[in-house]
Write an enzyme that holds these catalytic residues in place. Structure first.
Site, PDB file in Angstrom:
ATOM      1  N   ASP A 170       3.896   2.014   5.460  1.00  8.54           N
ATOM      2  CA  ASP A 170       3.106   2.659   4.408  1.00  8.54           C
ATOM      3  C   ASP A 170       2.197   3.740   4.979  1.00  8.54           C
ATOM      4  O   ASP A 170       1.154   4.047   4.418  1.00  8.54           O
ATOM      5  CB  ASP A 170       2.274   1.621   3.645  1.00  8.54           C
ATOM      6  CG  ASP A 170       1.348   0.824   4.562  1.00  8.54           C
ATOM      7  OD1 ASP A 170       1.497   0.932   5.802  1.00  8.54           O
ATOM      8  OD2 ASP A 170       0.485   0.099   4.045  1.00  8.54           O
ATOM      9  N   ARG A 223      -5.343  12.276  -7.158  1.00 14.76           N
ATOM     10  CA  ARG A 223      -4.014  12.296  -7.782  1.00 14.76           C
ATOM     11  C   ARG A 223      -3.235  11.032  -7.433  1.00 14.76           C
ATOM     12  O   ARG A 223      -2.509  10.481  -8.275  1.00 14.76           O
ATOM     13  CB  ARG A 223      -3.247  13.532  -7.317  1.00 14.76           C
ATOM     14  CG  ARG A 223      -3.841  14.844  -7.804  1.00 14.76           C
ATOM     15  CD  ARG A 223      -3.788  14.950  -9.331  1.00 14.76           C
ATOM     16  NE  ARG A 223      -4.330  16.193  -9.822  1.00 14.76           N
ATOM     17  CZ  ARG A 223      -3.624  17.292 -10.046  1.00 14.76           C
ATOM     18  NH1 ARG A 223      -2.321  17.286  -9.788  1.00 14.76           N
ATOM     19  NH2 ARG A 223      -4.186  18.390 -10.490  1.00 14.76           N
ATOM     20  N   HIS A 225       9.778  -6.149  -3.459  1.00 19.84           N
ATOM     21  CA  HIS A 225      10.034  -4.988  -2.607  1.00 19.84           C
ATOM     22  C   HIS A 225      10.554  -3.789  -3.395  1.00 19.84           C
ATOM     23  O   HIS A 225      10.348  -2.646  -2.976  1.00 19.84           O
ATOM     24  CB  HIS A 225      11.033  -5.365  -1.515  1.00 19.84           C
ATOM     25  CG  HIS A 225      10.446  -6.288  -0.480  1.00 19.84           C
ATOM     26  ND1 HIS A 225       9.596  -5.851   0.504  1.00 19.84           N
ATOM     27  CD2 HIS A 225      10.566  -7.628  -0.292  1.00 19.84           C
ATOM     28  CE1 HIS A 225       9.228  -6.854   1.271  1.00 19.84           C
ATOM     29  NE2 HIS A 225       9.812  -7.960   0.809  1.00 19.84           N
ATOM     30  N   ASP A 229      -2.943   6.041   4.842  1.00 19.44           N
ATOM     31  CA  ASP A 229      -2.421   4.677   4.869  1.00 19.44           C
ATOM     32  C   ASP A 229      -2.748   3.993   3.541  1.00 19.44           C
ATOM     33  O   ASP A 229      -3.840   4.155   3.004  1.00 19.44           O
ATOM     34  CB  ASP A 229      -3.042   3.893   6.023  1.00 19.44           C
ATOM     35  CG  ASP A 229      -2.422   2.508   6.176  1.00 19.44           C
ATOM     36  OD1 ASP A 229      -1.416   2.396   6.902  1.00 19.44           O
ATOM     37  OD2 ASP A 229      -2.934   1.554   5.564  1.00 19.44           O
ATOM     38  N   ASP A 282       9.003  -0.169  -2.942  1.00 19.11           N
ATOM     39  CA  ASP A 282       9.757   1.058  -2.659  1.00 19.11           C
ATOM     40  C   ASP A 282       9.439   2.141  -3.680  1.00 19.11           C
ATOM     41  O   ASP A 282       9.305   3.324  -3.333  1.00 19.11           O
ATOM     42  CB  ASP A 282      11.253   0.764  -2.681  1.00 19.11           C
ATOM     43  CG  ASP A 282      11.703  -0.058  -1.479  1.00 19.11           C
ATOM     44  OD1 ASP A 282      10.913  -0.204  -0.523  1.00 19.11           O
ATOM     45  OD2 ASP A 282      12.844  -0.568  -1.506  1.00 19.11           O
ATOM     46  N   ASN A 335       3.892  -5.677  -2.367  1.00 18.71           N
ATOM     47  CA  ASN A 335       5.211  -6.196  -1.996  1.00 18.71           C
ATOM     48  C   ASN A 335       5.324  -7.695  -2.257  1.00 18.71           C
ATOM     49  O   ASN A 335       6.337  -8.182  -2.763  1.00 18.71           O
ATOM     50  CB  ASN A 335       5.488  -5.920  -0.508  1.00 18.71           C
ATOM     51  CG  ASN A 335       6.255  -4.622  -0.295  1.00 18.71           C
ATOM     52  OD1 ASN A 335       6.933  -4.131  -1.193  1.00 18.71           O
ATOM     53  ND2 ASN A 335       6.144  -4.071   0.896  1.00 18.71           N
TER      54      ASN A 335
END
Length: 289
Positions: A210, A234, A180, A167, A184, A175
Site C-alpha cells: 500500500d 481528494r 482482498h 502510505d 484491490d 483487507n
C-alpha cells in the site's frame, strides 16, 4: 503521470522511447537510403545479388514509424527496384518485370507486417515488465529508473524536484474486514486519483503493498505542499464515497539542492512519511532539503 508508453514506435538502445525529433530524423534517414540502394543496385547490375538490401529500409521504417512507415518504405523500395531493373533490362520483357514487381512488393509488405507485429509484441512485454499490473502505475523498478533519469535532467538544468511518499493507514483492516477484492479496488482508486491529480510529466509508482510514490519535476516547496494537501483531500473524499475507512500518511521531500542518488530523495520522503505514522497517522509532513 501515467507510465510512458512503450507501444510508441521506436526506442533507443536503453529501451526508452525516442523523442519525436529523434524518430523523424531516423525515419527521414531510412527513407533517404532507398534511392542510394537503388543507385548501388544500378552500378552493380544484375551480376550481383543486391536485392535483399531493399529489405533493410522497410524493416527500419517499420521499427521507427510503425506499419504506416513500413508501407511507405515498401512502396518506395519496390518502385525504385522496378525502375532500376527496367533501366538495366529495358522493356524486352515488361510482363516479367511487372510480375516480379508484384512479387517483390508482396514480400516487402509481408516483411513490414511481420516486423510491426514483432515490435508490438516487444512493446507489450516491455510495458508489462515496468507496470504494476493492479494499478497501471510504474512498478518499483520502473519508478526508480525513470526517477534517476529525471534527477539527472533536473541537476543539469538546476531545477527543483519534490518526492511524495504515500502510505495507506488501516489498509490491513480493509483487507481483513472487507476482503482482498475490496482492497484491490481501493488501491486502484488511489492510483486513479493520483493520475487525475498529476501532470503529464509527473512520475508515479506503486512501490509495493500500500505504498505509493510521486516524483514532481520542477516543483518547489510551496507548490509541493499545496499539491500534497489537495491530493490528500481528494483521496479522503474518494475513500468516503466508497465507505472505506482508510486514511493517508504522506511525506513530502522538496529538494533545492539535488543529491546524486535518486534513492536518497525517496528515502527522505519515506522517513517523513514514517514520522507521520509515528505521530498518529493521517497527515502530511514536509521538509525542504
Amino acid at each position: 503521470m501515467v507510465p510512458r508508453s512503450r507501444g510508441e514506435p521506436g526506442s533507443n538502445s536503453r529501451g526508452r522511447p525516442l523523442s519525436r525529433q529523434q524518430r523523424y530524423v531516423r525515419i527521414a534517414t531510412t527513407i533517404a537510403t532507398i534511392p542510394v540502394i537503388g543507385y548501388l543496385h544500378y552500378l552493380t547490375g544484375e551480376d550481383y545479388e543486391f536485392h535483399p538490401v531493399f529489405l533493410l529500409p522497410v524493416i527500419a521504417a517499420t521499427w521507427y514509424a510503425g506499419t504506416a512507415g513500413g508501407l511507405v518504405a515498401a512502396l518506395l523500395s519496390a518502385g525504385v527496384w522496378f525502375a532500376v531493373d527496367w533501366r538495366l533490362t529495358g522493356a524486352a520483357a515488361p510482363g516479367v518485370l511487372v510480375l516480379n514487381e508484384f512479387l517483390r512488393l508482396s514480400v516487402l509488405l509481408v516483411v513490414a507486417f511481420l516486423v510491426s507485429r514483432w515490435k508490438a509484441a516487444l512493446d507489450r512485454e516491455s510495458s508489462l515488465a515496468q507496470t504494476d499490473p493492479l494499478t497501471g502505475l510504474a512498478n518499483h523498478r520502473a519508478f526508480f529508473d525513470r526517477g534517476a533519469a529525471e534527477l539527472s535532467r533536473a541537476r543539469r538544468y538546476h531545477h527543483p524536484v519534490t518526492v511524495l511518499f504515500l502510505d495507506l493507514d488501516a489498509f490491513k483492516a480493509v483487507n481483513d474486514t472487507m476482503g482482498h477484492e475490496v482492497g484491490d479496488a481501493l488501491l486502484r482508486t488511489v492510483a486513479q486519483v493520483l493520475c487525475a491529480q498529476s501532470r503529464v510529466n509527473d512520475i508515479g509508482g506503486r512501490l509495493g503493498g500500500d505504498e505509493f510514490a510521486l516524483l514532481l519535476p520542477e516543483t518547489g516547496p510551496e507548490a509541493a505542499f499545496a499539491y500534497a494537501t489537495s491530493l490528500r483531500q481528494r483521496l479522503l473524499e474518494a475513500m468516503r464515497q466508497h465507505g472505506w475507512p482508510a486514511t493517508f500518511s504522506i511525506g513530502v521531500a522538496a529538494f533545492r539542492t539535488l543529491p546524486d542518488d535518486f534513492c536518497h530523495l525517496v528515502s527522505r520522503a519515506d522517513a517523513l512519511m514514517y514520522a507521520v505514522k509515528q505521530s498518529g497517522k493521517d497527515g502530511i509532513r514536509a521538509e525542504v532539503f
